[in-house]
Design a protein around this motif. Structure first.
Motif, mmCIF file in Angstrom:
data_model
loop_
_atom_site.group_PDB
_atom_site.id
_atom_site.type_symbol
_atom_site.label_atom_id
_atom_site.label_comp_id
_atom_site.label_asym_id
_atom_site.label_seq_id
_atom_site.Cartn_x
_atom_site.Cartn_y
_atom_site.Cartn_z
ATOM 1 N N TYR A 195 0.786 -1.228 0.000
ATOM 2 C CA TYR A 195 0.000 0.000 0.000
ATOM 3 C C TYR A 195 0.825 1.289 0.000
ATOM 4 C CZ TYR A 195 -3.710 -3.221 1.511
ATOM 5 O OH TYR A 195 -4.602 -4.241 1.593
ATOM 6 N N ALA A 196 2.083 1.247 0.385
ATOM 7 C CA ALA A 196 2.843 2.478 0.618
ATOM 8 C C ALA A 196 2.937 3.351 -0.631
ATOM 9 C CB ALA A 196 4.242 2.149 1.139
ATOM 10 N N GLY A 197 3.193 2.758 -1.774
ATOM 11 C CA GLY A 197 3.305 3.550 -2.993
ATOM 12 C C GLY A 197 2.019 4.272 -3.325
ATOM 13 N N ALA A 198 0.899 3.586 -3.206
ATOM 14 C CA ALA A 198 -0.396 4.206 -3.478
ATOM 15 C C ALA A 198 -0.700 5.296 -2.459
ATOM 16 C CB ALA A 198 -1.495 3.152 -3.473
ATOM 17 N N PHE A 199 -0.363 5.058 -1.201
ATOM 18 C CA PHE A 199 -0.621 6.066 -0.184
ATOM 19 C C PHE A 199 0.189 7.329 -0.443
ATOM 20 C CE2 PHE A 199 0.531 7.971 3.984
ATOM 21 C CZ PHE A 199 -0.734 8.428 4.333
ATOM 22 N N ALA A 200 1.398 7.185 -0.899
ATOM 23 C CA ALA A 200 2.262 8.342 -1.135
ATOM 24 C C ALA A 200 1.834 9.145 -2.356
ATOM 25 C CB ALA A 200 3.709 7.879 -1.295
ATOM 26 N N ARG A 201 1.298 8.478 -3.382
ATOM 27 C CA ARG A 201 1.099 9.161 -4.665
ATOM 28 C C ARG A 201 -0.287 9.033 -5.267
ATOM 29 N NH1 ARG A 201 5.848 6.453 -4.758
ATOM 30 N NH2 ARG A 201 4.948 4.697 -5.881
ATOM 31 N N ARG A 202 -1.116 8.111 -4.772
ATOM 32 C CA ARG A 202 -2.384 7.843 -5.444
ATOM 33 C C ARG A 202 -3.506 7.688 -4.416
ATOM 34 N NH1 ARG A 202 1.398 4.648 -7.769
ATOM 35 N NH2 ARG A 202 0.637 2.792 -6.670
ATOM 36 N N ARG A 203 -3.882 8.802 -3.810
ATOM 37 C CA ARG A 203 -4.974 8.784 -2.836
ATOM 38 C C ARG A 203 -6.278 9.189 -3.518
ATOM 39 N NH1 ARG A 203 -0.653 11.116 0.032
ATOM 40 N NH2 ARG A 203 -1.492 13.219 -0.225
ATOM 41 N N CYS A 204 -7.384 8.699 -2.995
ATOM 42 C CA CYS A 204 -8.688 8.994 -3.589
ATOM 43 C C CYS A 204 -9.737 9.140 -2.502
ATOM 44 C CB CYS A 204 -9.103 7.900 -4.574
ATOM 45 S SG CYS A 204 -9.301 6.246 -3.859
ATOM 46 N N LEU A 205 -10.900 9.647 -2.896
ATOM 47 C CA LEU A 205 -12.074 9.736 -2.040
ATOM 48 C C LEU A 205 -13.092 8.710 -2.530
ATOM 49 C CD1 LEU A 205 -12.457 13.628 -2.059
ATOM 50 C CD2 LEU A 205 -11.377 12.247 -0.266
ATOM 51 N N VAL A 206 -13.664 7.972 -1.610
ATOM 52 C CA VAL A 206 -14.643 6.948 -1.956
ATOM 53 C C VAL A 206 -16.012 7.397 -1.438
ATOM 54 C CG1 VAL A 206 -15.279 4.520 -1.762
ATOM 55 C CG2 VAL A 206 -12.849 5.176 -1.782
ATOM 56 N N PRO A 207 -16.893 7.869 -2.313
ATOM 57 C CA PRO A 207 -18.212 8.338 -1.861
ATOM 58 C C PRO A 207 -19.055 7.178 -1.324
ATOM 59 C CG PRO A 207 -17.708 9.140 -4.076
ATOM 60 C CD PRO A 207 -16.703 8.074 -3.757
ATOM 61 N N GLU A 228 -13.600 19.770 4.271
ATOM 62 C CA GLU A 228 -12.444 20.652 4.406
ATOM 63 C C GLU A 228 -11.111 19.896 4.336
ATOM 64 O OE1 GLU A 228 -14.110 19.936 8.639
ATOM 65 O OE2 GLU A 228 -14.875 20.275 6.598
ATOM 66 N N ARG A 229 -11.144 18.571 4.349
ATOM 67 C CA ARG A 229 -9.911 17.782 4.245
ATOM 68 C C ARG A 229 -9.774 17.082 2.898
ATOM 69 N NH1 ARG A 229 -9.608 13.919 9.280
ATOM 70 N NH2 ARG A 229 -7.750 13.238 8.125
ATOM 71 N N TRP A 230 -10.734 17.246 2.001
ATOM 72 C CA TRP A 230 -10.677 16.538 0.731
ATOM 73 C C TRP A 230 -9.461 16.943 -0.098
ATOM 74 C CZ3 TRP A 230 -16.497 17.005 -1.075
ATOM 75 C CH2 TRP A 230 -17.304 16.244 -0.209
ATOM 76 N N SER A 231 -9.236 18.242 -0.227
ATOM 77 C CA SER A 231 -8.137 18.705 -1.074
ATOM 78 C C SER A 231 -6.790 18.222 -0.557
ATOM 79 C CB SER A 231 -8.144 20.234 -1.163
ATOM 80 O OG SER A 231 -9.278 20.686 -1.875
ATOM 81 N N ALA A 232 -6.591 18.303 0.756
ATOM 82 C CA ALA A 232 -5.327 17.856 1.333
ATOM 83 C C ALA A 232 -5.124 16.364 1.114
ATOM 84 C CB ALA A 232 -5.279 18.195 2.823
ATOM 85 N N LEU A 280 -20.733 10.687 2.616
ATOM 86 C CA LEU A 280 -19.492 10.363 3.307
ATOM 87 C C LEU A 280 -18.378 10.257 2.275
ATOM 88 C CD1 LEU A 280 -20.581 7.495 5.738
ATOM 89 C CD2 LEU A 280 -19.936 9.824 6.389
ATOM 90 N N ALA A 281 -17.198 10.712 2.648
ATOM 91 C CA ALA A 281 -16.007 10.512 1.825
ATOM 92 C C ALA A 281 -15.063 9.616 2.614
ATOM 93 C CB ALA A 281 -15.341 11.837 1.484
ATOM 94 N N LEU A 282 -14.917 8.370 2.185
ATOM 95 C CA LEU A 282 -13.998 7.443 2.825
ATOM 96 C C LEU A 282 -12.617 7.634 2.206
ATOM 97 C CD1 LEU A 282 -16.188 4.193 2.665
ATOM 98 C CD2 LEU A 282 -16.361 6.126 4.255
ATOM 99 N N ALA A 283 -11.598 7.648 3.045
ATOM 100 C CA ALA A 283 -10.235 7.789 2.546
ATOM 101 C C ALA A 283 -9.824 6.520 1.818
ATOM 102 C CB ALA A 283 -9.276 8.060 3.703
#
Length: 236
Positions: A88-100, A172-176, A128-131
């Motif tokens: 998971y580390a590579g995806a966490f560092a570079r490929r994060r998403c929001l899961v409605p 307020e945390r989506w963009s970050a 809801l936006a799941l990380a």
């Protein structure tokens, strides 16, 4: 490991809520009983820097996976280890998403040996936006966008249902989450007390336990005894 959540908003509604383009090609359908490997909407940032609503399959496949057979075992990534895990580390560092999501399900073991399903959802009906984290997997002509949902220690009344919960991200945390290079501890900050207080823990019927069932009847409240016992079966 059990795995169910609900996402029923249209692609048009989701793209407006998340201020994203709609790149789903009409593939978003209401689903009250999302199960591992199902195709569902997610929001990610394109190489050009804008938000895109697209469709991915639940169960992350790292690019080095030899087959798609392990996807159902990769639906969740633990927040405590996501930054260091090989998978998971590579995806966490570079490929994060929001899961409605409209809400998610958990099952509680009852004293009689049965299981009671609960549906966690915002009291006000908001999204809801799941990380999440995503990856592209390719094998010959088979190319898949896949993702995992991050989980953390359950807080507040949710801990009475189970000891894990999804990482919930307020607007307020989506963009970050999508684009920031902040330290993991900042990105994975726990939900606030107000956010937790805004969640309903709703007892629902057993039909959600069968992946073949779908429809709004799955999230209808049912009467249950007031005692909720901790258990070991969990979505997140």
């Amino acid at each position: 490991m059990c795995g169910r959540y609900a996402t029923t908003r249209s692609s048009g509604e989701l793209s407006a809520l998340f201020e994203s383009s709609d790149d789903t090609d009409g593939r978003v359908l209401p689903d009250h009983n999302v199960a591992p490997t199902d195709p569902v909407p997610l929001v990610r940032v394109t190489p050009e820097g804008h938000r895109s609503l697209c469709v991915g399959r639940w169960g992350l496949l790292p690019h080095w996976s030899r087959s798609a057979a392990g996807a159902a075992r990769m639906i969740n990534a633990r927040a405590e280890t996501v930054a260091t895990s090989r998978a998971y580390a590579g995806a966490f560092a570079r490929r994060r998403c929001l899961v409605p999501a409209d809400g998610w399900y958990e099952w509680v073991r009852q004293p009689d040996g049965g299981r009671q399903a609960y549906y966690m959802t915002p009291n006000d009906g908001s999204v809801l936006a799941l990380a999440g984290i995503w990856s592209i997997w390719e094998s010959g002509a088979d190319t898949r966008l896949t993702f995992s949902v991050l989980t953390t220690a359950a807080l507040g009344e949710l801990a009475e249902v189970h000891d894990r919960m999804p990482v919930l991200l307020p607007p307020e945390r989506w963009s970050a989450w999508l684009a920031s290079t902040d330290e993991p501890d900042r990105l994975l900050a726990p939900p606030t007390a107000d956010q937790l207080a805004g969640l309903e823990i709703r007892p629902v019927g057993p039909a959600v336990g069968d992946v073949r069932n779908d429809g709004p009847q799955l999230i209808a409240r049912v009467p249950v005894a007031p005692t909720v016992a901790p258990q070991e079966l969990t979505l997140f």
